[in-house]
Design an enzyme around this catalytic site. Sequence first.
Site, PDB file in Angstrom:
ATOM      1  N   TYR B  63       0.806  -1.230  -0.270  1.00 42.24           N
ATOM      2  CA  TYR B  63      -0.035   0.081  -0.207  1.00 42.24           C
ATOM      3  C   TYR B  63       0.856   1.268   0.080  1.00 42.24           C
ATOM      4  CZ  TYR B  63      -5.097  -1.144   1.006  1.00 42.24           C
ATOM      5  OH  TYR B  63      -6.094  -1.662   0.816  1.00 42.24           O
ATOM      6  N   ARG B  73       3.485  11.061  -8.821  1.00 45.33           N
ATOM      7  CA  ARG B  73       2.473  11.545  -9.817  1.00 45.33           C
ATOM      8  C   ARG B  73       1.768  12.866  -9.237  1.00 45.33           C
ATOM      9  NH1 ARG B  73      -1.835  10.278 -13.645  1.00 45.33           N
ATOM     10  NH2 ARG B  73      -2.328  12.498 -14.431  1.00 45.33           N
ATOM     11  N   ASP B  77       1.894  16.706 -11.323  1.00 47.29           N
ATOM     12  CA  ASP B  77       0.656  17.858 -11.343  1.00 47.29           C
ATOM     13  C   ASP B  77       0.799  19.094 -10.893  1.00 47.29           C
ATOM     14  OD1 ASP B  77      -0.357  15.728 -13.026  1.00 47.29           O
ATOM     15  OD2 ASP B  77      -1.707  14.866 -11.507  1.00 47.29           O
ATOM     16  N   MET B  81       0.977  22.680 -12.498  1.00 42.05           N
ATOM     17  CA  MET B  81       0.245  24.008 -12.605  1.00 42.05           C
ATOM     18  C   MET B  81       0.829  25.118 -12.099  1.00 42.05           C
ATOM     19  SD  MET B  81      -3.255  22.414 -10.573  1.00 42.05           S
ATOM     20  CE  MET B  81      -2.439  21.196  -9.676  1.00 42.05           C
ATOM     21  N   PHE B 104      -5.405  19.926 -12.923  1.00 40.83           N
ATOM     22  CA  PHE B 104      -6.138  19.927 -11.596  1.00 40.83           C
ATOM     23  C   PHE B 104      -6.808  19.003 -11.092  1.00 40.83           C
ATOM     24  CE2 PHE B 104      -9.010  23.323 -13.503  1.00 40.83           C
ATOM     25  CZ  PHE B 104     -10.126  22.660 -13.076  1.00 40.83           C
ATOM     26  N   ASN B 125      -2.268  -1.189   8.071  1.00 40.99           N
ATOM     27  CA  ASN B 125      -1.922  -2.752   7.932  1.00 40.99           C
ATOM     28  C   ASN B 125      -0.717  -2.871   8.905  1.00 40.99           C
ATOM     29  OD1 ASN B 125      -3.455  -4.532   6.394  1.00 40.99           O
ATOM     30  ND2 ASN B 125      -3.853  -2.766   5.353  1.00 40.99           N
ATOM     31  N   ASP B 136      -2.821 -11.181  13.232  1.00 37.26           N
ATOM     32  CA  ASP B 136      -3.240 -10.738  11.800  1.00 37.26           C
ATOM     33  C   ASP B 136      -4.406  -9.778  11.899  1.00 37.26           C
ATOM     34  OD1 ASP B 136      -3.448 -10.732   9.118  1.00 37.26           O
ATOM     35  OD2 ASP B 136      -2.990 -12.872   8.824  1.00 37.26           O
ATOM     36  N   ASN B 143      -8.373  -8.132   2.944  1.00 39.46           N
ATOM     37  CA  ASN B 143      -7.376  -7.182   3.137  1.00 39.46           C
ATOM     38  C   ASN B 143      -6.801  -7.103   1.806  1.00 39.46           C
ATOM     39  OD1 ASN B 143      -5.953  -5.351   4.311  1.00 39.46           O
ATOM     40  ND2 ASN B 143      -4.692  -6.455   5.472  1.00 39.46           N
ATOM     41  N   SER B 146      -9.030  -5.803  -1.060  1.00 36.90           N
ATOM     42  CA  SER B 146      -8.951  -4.180  -0.824  1.00 36.90           C
ATOM     43  C   SER B 146      -7.656  -3.852  -1.510  1.00 36.90           C
ATOM     44  CB  SER B 146      -8.895  -3.862   0.669  1.00 36.90           C
ATOM     45  OG  SER B 146     -10.141  -4.341   1.225  1.00 36.90           O
ATOM     46  N   THR B 150      -7.922  -1.413  -4.554  1.00 36.45           N
ATOM     47  CA  THR B 150      -7.312   0.140  -4.731  1.00 36.45           C
ATOM     48  C   THR B 150      -6.379   0.314  -5.832  1.00 36.45           C
ATOM     49  OG1 THR B 150      -7.482   0.009  -2.213  1.00 36.45           O
ATOM     50  CG2 THR B 150      -6.264   1.879  -3.164  1.00 36.45           C
ATOM     51  N   THR B 202     -11.919   0.787  -0.095  1.00 37.97           N
ATOM     52  CA  THR B 202     -11.801   1.386   1.224  1.00 37.97           C
ATOM     53  C   THR B 202     -12.895   0.787   2.399  1.00 37.97           C
ATOM     54  OG1 THR B 202     -10.889   3.270  -0.036  1.00 37.97           O
ATOM     55  CG2 THR B 202     -11.767   3.718   2.503  1.00 37.97           C
ATOM     56  N   THR B 205     -11.822  -1.997   3.826  1.00 37.33           N
ATOM     57  CA  THR B 205     -10.878  -1.826   4.781  1.00 37.33           C
ATOM     58  C   THR B 205     -11.222  -1.157   5.965  1.00 37.33           C
ATOM     59  OG1 THR B 205      -9.207  -1.453   2.937  1.00 37.33           O
ATOM     60  CG2 THR B 205      -8.652  -0.349   4.982  1.00 37.33           C
ATOM     61  N   THR B 212     -11.074  -6.023  13.596  1.00 41.56           N
ATOM     62  CA  THR B 212      -9.726  -6.384  14.127  1.00 41.56           C
ATOM     63  C   THR B 212      -9.589  -5.713  15.453  1.00 41.56           C
ATOM     64  OG1 THR B 212      -9.023  -6.416  12.077  1.00 41.56           O
ATOM     65  CG2 THR B 212      -7.142  -6.267  13.503  1.00 41.56           C
ATOM     66  N   HIS B 285     -16.919  15.500   3.827  1.00 42.63           N
ATOM     67  CA  HIS B 285     -16.470  16.075   5.099  1.00 42.63           C
ATOM     68  C   HIS B 285     -15.829  15.034   5.994  1.00 42.63           C
ATOM     69  CE1 HIS B 285     -14.526  19.575   7.182  1.00 42.63           C
ATOM     70  NE2 HIS B 285     -14.857  18.783   7.949  1.00 42.63           N
ATOM     71  N   GLU B 287     -14.269  12.246   5.109  1.00 47.85           N
ATOM     72  CA  GLU B 287     -13.315  11.902   4.577  1.00 47.85           C
ATOM     73  C   GLU B 287     -11.878  12.724   5.047  1.00 47.85           C
ATOM     74  OE1 GLU B 287     -12.126   9.851   2.682  1.00 47.85           O
ATOM     75  OE2 GLU B 287     -10.460  10.329   1.771  1.00 47.85           O
ATOM     76  N   TYR B 289     -11.725  14.073   7.865  1.00 45.52           N
ATOM     77  CA  TYR B 289     -11.123  13.454   9.226  1.00 45.52           C
ATOM     78  C   TYR B 289     -10.684  11.846   9.119  1.00 45.52           C
ATOM     79  CZ  TYR B 289     -12.728  17.888  11.047  1.00 45.52           C
ATOM     80  OH  TYR B 289     -12.686  19.186  11.211  1.00 45.52           O
ATOM     81  N   SER B 300       0.753  11.340  17.971  1.00 40.67           N
ATOM     82  CA  SER B 300       0.575  10.815  19.269  1.00 40.67           C
ATOM     83  C   SER B 300       1.690  10.126  19.765  1.00 40.67           C
ATOM     84  CB  SER B 300      -0.911  10.502  19.579  1.00 40.67           C
ATOM     85  OG  SER B 300      -1.658  11.364  19.208  1.00 40.67           O
ATOM     86  N   SER B 316      -8.200  12.589  27.205  1.00 43.83           N
ATOM     87  CA  SER B 316      -8.566  13.624  26.591  1.00 43.83           C
ATOM     88  C   SER B 316      -8.385  13.543  25.029  1.00 43.83           C
ATOM     89  CB  SER B 316      -8.112  14.966  27.123  1.00 43.83           C
ATOM     90  OG  SER B 316      -6.737  14.927  26.809  1.00 43.83           O
ATOM     91  N   THR B 360      -9.893  19.697  18.323  1.00 41.16           N
ATOM     92  CA  THR B 360      -8.618  19.530  17.579  1.00 41.16           C
ATOM     93  C   THR B 360      -7.653  20.515  18.452  1.00 41.16           C
ATOM     94  OG1 THR B 360      -9.885  19.553  15.563  1.00 41.16           O
ATOM     95  CG2 THR B 360      -7.563  20.011  15.509  1.00 41.16           C
ATOM     96  N   LYS B 363      -6.329  18.515  21.370  1.00 42.45           N
ATOM     97  CA  LYS B 363      -5.174  17.712  21.025  1.00 42.45           C
ATOM     98  C   LYS B 363      -3.718  18.307  20.962  1.00 42.45           C
ATOM     99  CE  LYS B 363      -7.570  14.083  18.509  1.00 42.45           C
ATOM    100  NZ  LYS B 363      -7.268  12.821  17.763  1.00 42.45           N
ATOM    101  N   HIS B 420      -6.094  27.171   2.262  1.00 43.52           N
ATOM    102  CA  HIS B 420      -6.443  26.816   3.545  1.00 43.52           C
ATOM    103  C   HIS B 420      -6.319  25.417   3.459  1.00 43.52           C
ATOM    104  CE1 HIS B 420      -8.976  25.385   6.838  1.00 43.52           C
ATOM    105  NE2 HIS B 420      -9.804  24.831   6.017  1.00 43.52           N
ATOM    106  N   PHE B 421      -6.929  24.626   2.503  1.00 45.77           N
ATOM    107  CA  PHE B 421      -7.052  23.180   2.854  1.00 45.77           C
ATOM    108  C   PHE B 421      -5.695  22.487   2.512  1.00 45.77           C
ATOM    109  CE2 PHE B 421      -8.872  23.220  -1.672  1.00 45.77           C
ATOM    110  CZ  PHE B 421      -7.993  22.521  -2.348  1.00 45.77           C
ATOM    111  N   HIS B 422      -4.805  23.179   1.738  1.00 45.84           N
ATOM    112  CA  HIS B 422      -3.392  22.667   1.534  1.00 45.84           C
ATOM    113  C   HIS B 422      -2.707  22.953   3.125  1.00 45.84           C
ATOM    114  CE1 HIS B 422      -3.973  22.531  -2.547  1.00 45.84           C
ATOM    115  NE2 HIS B 422      -3.050  21.608  -2.777  1.00 45.84           N
TER     116      HIS B 422
END
Lengths: 199, 679
Positions: B63, B73, B77, B81, B104, B125, B136, B143, B146, B150, B202, B205, B212, B285, B287, B289, B300, B316, B360, B363, B420-422
């Site tokens: 994986y 790849r 891209d 851009m 894009f 995994n 296992d 598994n 999957s 993928t 997915t 998985t 498991t 959304h 996704e 998380y 952690s 916590s 968040t 954390k 922002h999202f990057h």
Amino acid sequence: MSGVAQMTIGHRDAERYEGKDFGFWLYLMSDAVIFTLLFATNLVMDGNPAGGPTPKDVFELDRAAAETALLLLSSATFGVAAVALSAGERGKVVLWLAITLLLGAGFIYLEIDEFAGMIAEGAGPDRSGFLSAFFTLVGTHGLHVTVGLVWILVMIGQVLTKGISAPVASRLMRLGLFWHFLDIIWVVIFSVVYLPGVL
Amino acid sequence: MDIFGRLTIDSLPFYSAVAASGAAVTVLGGLAVAGAITYFGAWRMVMTRWVSSLDHKKIGIMYIMLALVMLVRGFVDAAMMRSQQAIAYNNEGYLPPDHFDQIFSSHGTIMIFFMAMPFLSGLANLIVPQQIGSRDVAFPFMNSVSLWLTTAGAGLMLTSLVVGKFSTAGWTAYPPYSGVEYTPGVGVDYWLWMVFISGFATTMTGINFLVTIFKCRAPGMTMFRLPLFTWTIFITSVLIIFAFPALTVACAMLILDRNFGFHFFTNDMGGNMMNYINLFWLWGHPEVYILILPAFGVFSEVVATFSQKRLFGYISLVCATIAIGLLSFTVWLHHFFTMGSSAKVNSFFGTMTTIISVPTGVKVFDWLLTMYRGRIIFKPPMLFTIGFLVTFVIGCLSGVLLALPPIDYMMHNTTFLVAHFHNMIIPGVLFGYLAGYMYWFPKAFGFKLNEKWGTRAFWCWIVGFYIAFMPLYVLGMLGMPRRMEHYDIAAWQPHLVVAWVGAFIILLGMICLAVQLIVSIRERNEALDLSGDAWNGRSLEWATASPAAPYNFAVLPKVESRDAWWDMKQRGVAYQRPEKYEDIVMPKNTYAGLVIGVAGGVFGFAAIWWMWWLAFLALAVIAGTIIYRASDDDDEFIILASEVKAIEDERFARLAKAPKNEMADEPGFAGESAAEPAT
């Protein structure tokens, strides 16, 4: 291999089946989300006939009632097969699975006939948003039932060739979960799609 | 009706030099890999030991290999851009609009579906079964299915570069633009089928890891003794099981619209395109998380190990993870505030979005307080963690800004959003996975990655990140929309040139990662991890050998506290030889997973090109393989106690050669029995 080792393997198998049942429940929950979203889409779109046929025009309550009867009855016959399974009666398991198979096949026949009739009347899924949502929801359920039929067929084969071994019995239990799950979905389809559409 | 459907010779990319060279690189890359395997005479080894393997560790490694290839790849891209936008002021640049749009679209699709998701599955995994003291995963065969499904999706992605064109509809494929009326051709179909197929993988998985973690824990490993990484995979699995159906449904409906004339999302005939956008983000959304929680798990683990201190606020952190999981289903509408819902609806989703930043924040404080009064050892995984903490908080702040509907109306679809999202995904997700890759590499292969090149990679990535994305915040403020192929506003260009420089520095980071891998393999004998406990670790994956035996644990460990391995070392019960070994039952290798994966890929390709006969054939192969497999009750084999003993004897021989503690020579080493500071 020593007797002790065999016993530990037996214990391990029991745990494996428990894990498989739990995993299958999770799959059913995931599948239930799929159906929930299809129901939601159906509710959003059943007011969009786009000038074409409305639910009242295309739904036949008699047919839906017959489909319901067949599917509910097949759930009951599967229950009898499950009772025979726990009693270890191989012949009866095969017999009742076969009856379940026939009832399920009858349901699929009625559904295909319904779809074919609607398409012939110009009420196919490409006619409007309402019909797209209807065909997709009911068709997805029908597809699940078809997979269930293949699965029943495979299990009849396994019971005939392998007997009621632990893995076969464990698979039959999960098939039962799947089959009853489809029944519940159908009850919701009947009450959310067909009944309000006609009444 | 001919057997090739709508596939013709014109589908090959000879219409453009750039497209043709992309295709050539893809084909030559594939041939080079096949040639290398042939040259080294490794086909038998690759097939029997890897491709057919049901060993979760090998599946995990495969994986991650897939993820790293797709990272390259996806990065190419991005670089294309950035280059286009850096030069395209008042001119067309070097990419025509149609090609720019494909790039894009594929960049987002690859990075989410074929870089981040496989990386996540790979780390899970590799590590989760070892962390919970299991031999296992619950369903080893599923598994393998999957993994290969993928890979089939990623294969379709690479195929789209060679045969036909990719989607121009962005990674989200919003209708009506993605509908057949405005975007005919195979591009969107490529996108749909690859997402559909890998989405199935997915979901499986997710089910696999939930079972498991629920059912395969070692004796004494209660839920509140689970290491944090396992906890995050647990919650991620729940999110996968409940969120991915929405993606499956949205894709299936768009497939029906495009190929069979349905009217789910069309402009006319009773379609409702907003339904797609709701369904998509109902998955999309959670996704976010799904991707980031496992990275939080990695941080952690890393922060506690390299601070040589117990993780601060374990409960916590667990509660924050669960809270994020629940809240992630209540914020999807913030992706389309501008849809025009009522003010009440927008306020609800704006408020929920602000609230989700609270766990968040909890954390972030827990990680900081773990470092506080710890003796920090600055290894590359720790550098990525610290870089994440600093950078991620900036992204969170811009996220809270965007959560306010009035501000979102101003910033929607600008490069501010892109920044922002990057700003969340690169430090949050990618740094986390890279930290995990460097942290657990010795566990997978038995030697450590080169630190010097790891540190260089970190500095290039973080400096490059700031230089590449901070200008996009400014550009968003200046009103630059995202996804522009060219523009005529002079004030934008300097910022875009700076961003291009940033992308170049990230390229150096990519090169450092590659060099790190090569140098580490060459000099592996100098960085061997003989003890299996490469970093003086705290959780059970460090109790196994590096690399772990096929069965991980010869004797299942008995867990008596959190940080189980640390606890065993403290009590002096680590590395104990059992009096005798027992037979171990393991799953047999099988090619069935590969067959299903290949047939899945063929099915996707056939459906994209309308070769329906081939699609049905592929489906029949899949069904046949499943039935065959489901009727095979002889799918396990036994590793005899004597064989286990031989493997373990070898491990103990290696242990005898290992230093007493792998970290003992590090400046700042706190001692192996360092008293735990009170928390």
